[in-house]
Design a protein around this motif. Structure first.
Motif, PDB file in Angstrom:
ATOM      1  N   ALA A  23       0.834  -1.200   0.000  1.00 53.67           N
ATOM      2  CA  ALA A  23       0.000   0.000   0.000  1.00 53.67           C
ATOM      3  C   ALA A  23       0.870   1.252   0.000  1.00 53.67           C
ATOM      4  O   ALA A  23       0.630   2.202  -0.771  1.00 53.67           O
ATOM      5  N   LEU A  24       1.902   1.267   0.843  1.00 61.75           N
ATOM      6  CA  LEU A  24       2.802   2.420   0.904  1.00 61.75           C
ATOM      7  C   LEU A  24       3.576   2.601  -0.398  1.00 61.75           C
ATOM      8  O   LEU A  24       3.762   3.725  -0.873  1.00 61.75           O
ATOM      9  N   LYS A  25       4.024   1.511  -0.972  1.00 57.07           N
ATOM     10  CA  LYS A  25       4.763   1.605  -2.233  1.00 57.07           C
ATOM     11  C   LYS A  25       3.899   2.247  -3.307  1.00 57.07           C
ATOM     12  O   LYS A  25       4.377   3.051  -4.114  1.00 57.07           O
ATOM     13  N   SER A  26       2.609   1.907  -3.316  1.00 55.10           N
ATOM     14  CA  SER A  26       1.709   2.478  -4.320  1.00 55.10           C
ATOM     15  C   SER A  26       1.535   3.976  -4.118  1.00 55.10           C
ATOM     16  O   SER A  26       1.253   4.712  -5.069  1.00 55.10           O
ATOM     17  N   CYS A  27       1.700   4.449  -2.877  1.00 51.50           N
ATOM     18  CA  CYS A  27       1.646   5.891  -2.598  1.00 51.50           C
ATOM     19  C   CYS A  27       2.953   6.564  -3.011  1.00 51.50           C
ATOM     20  O   CYS A  27       2.950   7.648  -3.616  1.00 51.50           O
ATOM     21  N   LEU A  28       4.058   5.935  -2.683  1.00 55.22           N
ATOM     22  CA  LEU A  28       5.371   6.539  -2.927  1.00 55.22           C
ATOM     23  C   LEU A  28       5.726   6.590  -4.407  1.00 55.22           C
ATOM     24  O   LEU A  28       6.592   7.374  -4.812  1.00 55.22           O
ATOM     25  N   THR A  29       5.078   5.793  -5.219  1.00 54.00           N
ATOM     26  CA  THR A  29       5.345   5.793  -6.663  1.00 54.00           C
ATOM     27  C   THR A  29       4.321   6.615  -7.438  1.00 54.00           C
ATOM     28  O   THR A  29       4.229   6.491  -8.669  1.00 54.00           O
ATOM     29  N   GLN A  30       3.564   7.457  -6.741  1.00 55.01           N
ATOM     30  CA  GLN A  30       2.613   8.340  -7.429  1.00 55.01           C
ATOM     31  C   GLN A  30       3.361   9.308  -8.345  1.00 55.01           C
ATOM     32  O   GLN A  30       4.428   9.819  -7.998  1.00 55.01           O
ATOM     33  N   THR A  31       2.778   9.575  -9.503  1.00 59.61           N
ATOM     34  CA  THR A  31       3.396  10.525 -10.432  1.00 59.61           C
ATOM     35  C   THR A  31       3.339  11.950  -9.882  1.00 59.61           C
ATOM     36  O   THR A  31       4.153  12.795 -10.278  1.00 59.61           O
ATOM     37  N   LEU A  32       2.394  12.234  -9.002  1.00 58.63           N
ATOM     38  CA  LEU A  32       2.364  13.507  -8.291  1.00 58.63           C
ATOM     39  C   LEU A  32       3.235  13.349  -7.043  1.00 58.63           C
ATOM     40  O   LEU A  32       2.896  12.599  -6.124  1.00 58.63           O
ATOM     41  N   GLU A  33       4.345  14.052  -7.007  1.00 61.28           N
ATOM     42  CA  GLU A  33       5.283  13.887  -5.893  1.00 61.28           C
ATOM     43  C   GLU A  33       4.922  14.739  -4.679  1.00 61.28           C
ATOM     44  O   GLU A  33       5.289  14.406  -3.547  1.00 61.28           O
ATOM     45  N   ASN A  34       4.197  15.830  -4.909  1.00 64.22           N
ATOM     46  CA  ASN A  34       3.892  16.761  -3.823  1.00 64.22           C
ATOM     47  C   ASN A  34       2.678  16.267  -3.030  1.00 64.22           C
ATOM     48  O   ASN A  34       1.578  16.824  -3.093  1.00 64.22           O
ATOM     49  N   ILE A  35       2.887  15.194  -2.285  1.00 68.02           N
ATOM     50  CA  ILE A  35       1.833  14.561  -1.498  1.00 68.02           C
ATOM     51  C   ILE A  35       2.340  14.298  -0.080  1.00 68.02           C
ATOM     52  O   ILE A  35       3.537  14.373   0.185  1.00 68.02           O
ATOM     53  N   GLU A  36       1.408  13.994   0.798  1.00 71.72           N
ATOM     54  CA  GLU A  36       1.755  13.438   2.100  1.00 71.72           C
ATOM     55  C   GLU A  36       0.952  12.163   2.285  1.00 71.72           C
ATOM     56  O   GLU A  36      -0.163  12.029   1.764  1.00 71.72           O
ATOM     57  N   ILE A  37       1.528  11.208   2.995  1.00 67.46           N
ATOM     58  CA  ILE A  37       0.879   9.926   3.248  1.00 67.46           C
ATOM     59  C   ILE A  37       0.691   9.817   4.749  1.00 67.46           C
ATOM     60  O   ILE A  37       1.666   9.711   5.506  1.00 67.46           O
ATOM     61  N   ILE A  38      -0.550   9.890   5.193  1.00 69.55           N
ATOM     62  CA  ILE A  38      -0.853   9.874   6.622  1.00 69.55           C
ATOM     63  C   ILE A  38      -1.368   8.487   6.988  1.00 69.55           C
ATOM     64  O   ILE A  38      -2.504   8.117   6.651  1.00 69.55           O
ATOM     65  N   CYS A  39      -0.537   7.696   7.646  1.00 69.47           N
ATOM     66  CA  CYS A  39      -0.931   6.372   8.112  1.00 69.47           C
ATOM     67  C   CYS A  39      -1.456   6.502   9.542  1.00 69.47           C
ATOM     68  O   CYS A  39      -0.772   7.048  10.410  1.00 69.47           O
ATOM     69  N   VAL A  40      -2.651   6.003   9.775  1.00 67.94           N
ATOM     70  CA  VAL A  40      -3.237   6.040  11.113  1.00 67.94           C
ATOM     71  C   VAL A  40      -3.371   4.608  11.600  1.00 67.94           C
ATOM     72  O   VAL A  40      -4.199   3.845  11.101  1.00 67.94           O
ATOM     73  N   ASP A  41      -2.515   4.241  12.550  1.00 68.76           N
ATOM     74  CA  ASP A  41      -2.503   2.879  13.075  1.00 68.76           C
ATOM     75  C   ASP A  41      -3.539   2.755  14.188  1.00 68.76           C
ATOM     76  O   ASP A  41      -3.397   3.346  15.262  1.00 68.76           O
ATOM     77  N   ASP A  42      -4.580   1.981  13.904  1.00 69.43           N
ATOM     78  CA  ASP A  42      -5.695   1.830  14.835  1.00 69.43           C
ATOM     79  C   ASP A  42      -5.390   0.717  15.843  1.00 69.43           C
ATOM     80  O   ASP A  42      -6.059  -0.316  15.896  1.00 69.43           O
TER      81      ASP A  42
END
Length: 340
Positions: A23-42
């Motif tokens: 899941a994280l890899k799919s976020c980090l390989t986005q063509t839009l680089e100006n993103i943040e990935i907020i993981c919320v561990d429940d």
């Protein structure tokens, strides 16, 4: 991480140790680089948090928030929305993936059309392709654009059934915060937890547009959905879907009380969502091979919803949408959450 990301990707996780890396890899390989990935561990009890921390070492765009006690996917997403820095948010479940162009393509469409909501296509992955063809078809966008009062009935068609997953859309962040503000801060939802937010966001949206591309990869039956019910406790878990209907009931009643055309639209879309949720619960009723278990589960169901709504939901599920008169709002029995 850039100080002002353009899109926040919110990833609620709970015991996703085996899937979260993908899941994280799919976020980090986005063509839009100006993103943040907020993981919320429940409050995971496995190594989910550690996997995320390892990924943080190589990419500072990843943020990790931890909930002290298990609080439901609904609350995990709420925490992520509260922390988001971008004007738009995408939701990604911890056992799914985004396609590489998801953030860029949806953001571009939102900016072009000044959209509050952007829908996109879904790729469904399953062991048997034949088993998910119809389901995948229902998940694809039905409309190119919708505006103002056409948004809610367009996304929650009164004829039903409806699709309510929040991971089908890019949202304007303010819109999601508004939806959450209308619901109790302590509300926990473990099934159909997408419904209140997707419904209230659609009701408040001024502009919807869509991208036809499949931008989300959903893994069918990877989680608890679709499993065989062999005990009443298992059925009670699926029955938690009704909590999401309860959470909307008071809001819908207040809106319907206006008795104007918008109130009628609001009510009709809610009724379609209600029958869809009940129908999704009904499919877990055990078969006649265990009549005692089936009877017990049906009794539990009818403590929460009426027999009439159960029949209507089964008819809709088995035969498609049925013509019906304009509904009157009825409180769901056995309500566990009440809005103030």
């Amino acid at each position: 991480m850039p100080s002002s990301p353009e899109v926040s990707i919110i990833v609620p996780v709970h015991n996703n140790e085996e899937q979260v890396e993908a899941a994280l890899k799919s976020c980090l390989t986005q063509t839009l680089e100006n993103i943040e990935i907020i993981c919320v561990d429940d409050a995971s009890t496995d190594r989910t948090g550690e996997v995320i921390e390892d990924a943080q070492q190589s990419d500072q765009r990843i943020r990790l928030l931890r909930l002290a006690v298990n609080s439901s996917p609904f609350q995990a997403r709420r925490r992520g929305v509260q922390a988001a820095l971008a004007p738009y948010v995408l939701f990604l479940d911890g056992d799914d993936e985004l396609l590489s162009g998801a953030a860029e393509k949806t953001l571009r469409r939102a900016q072009e059309r000044n959209s509050d909501l952007v829908g996109f296509g879904i790729d469904v992955v399953a062991a048997s392709r034949d088993s998910v063809v119809a389901f995948e078809r229902r998940l694809q966008p039905r409309h190119a654009e919708l505006a103002h009062e056409a948004v809610l009935p367009g996304l929650f068609p009164p004829e039903g059934p409806v699709q309510m997953q929040v991971w089908r859309y890019l949202f304007r962040t303010e819109l999601v915060r508004l939806a959450y503000s209308r619901l109790p801060g302590t509300l926990r939802l473990y099934r159909a937890d997408d419904l209140p937010i997707s419904f209230l966001a659609a009701a408040a949206a001024r502009q919807y547009s869509s991208v036809p591309d499949k931008l989300y990869r959903y893994h069918f039956q990877r989680g608890p959905s679709g499993q065989r019910v062999e005990t009443t406790d298992q059925f009670k878990f699926y029955l938690h879907s009704i909590d999401s209907l309860d959470a909307l009931t008071q809001i819908v009643r207040r809106q319907a009380a206006h008795r104007d055309s918008w109130g009628e639209t609001f009510l009709a879309s809610y009724e379609a969502a209600k029958l869809t949720v009940i129908g999704n619960v009904v499919k877990y009723l055990p078969g006649l091979e265990n009549p005692s278990l089936a009877a017990s589960c049906l009794e539990f169901l009818h403590q929460r919803v009426s027999e009439q709504d159960t029949v209507r939901a089964m008819e809709q599920r088995n035969s498609g949408p049925q013509p019906r008169p304009t509904p009157e709002i009825q409180p769901l029995t056995g309500t566990t959450q009440q809005l103030r």
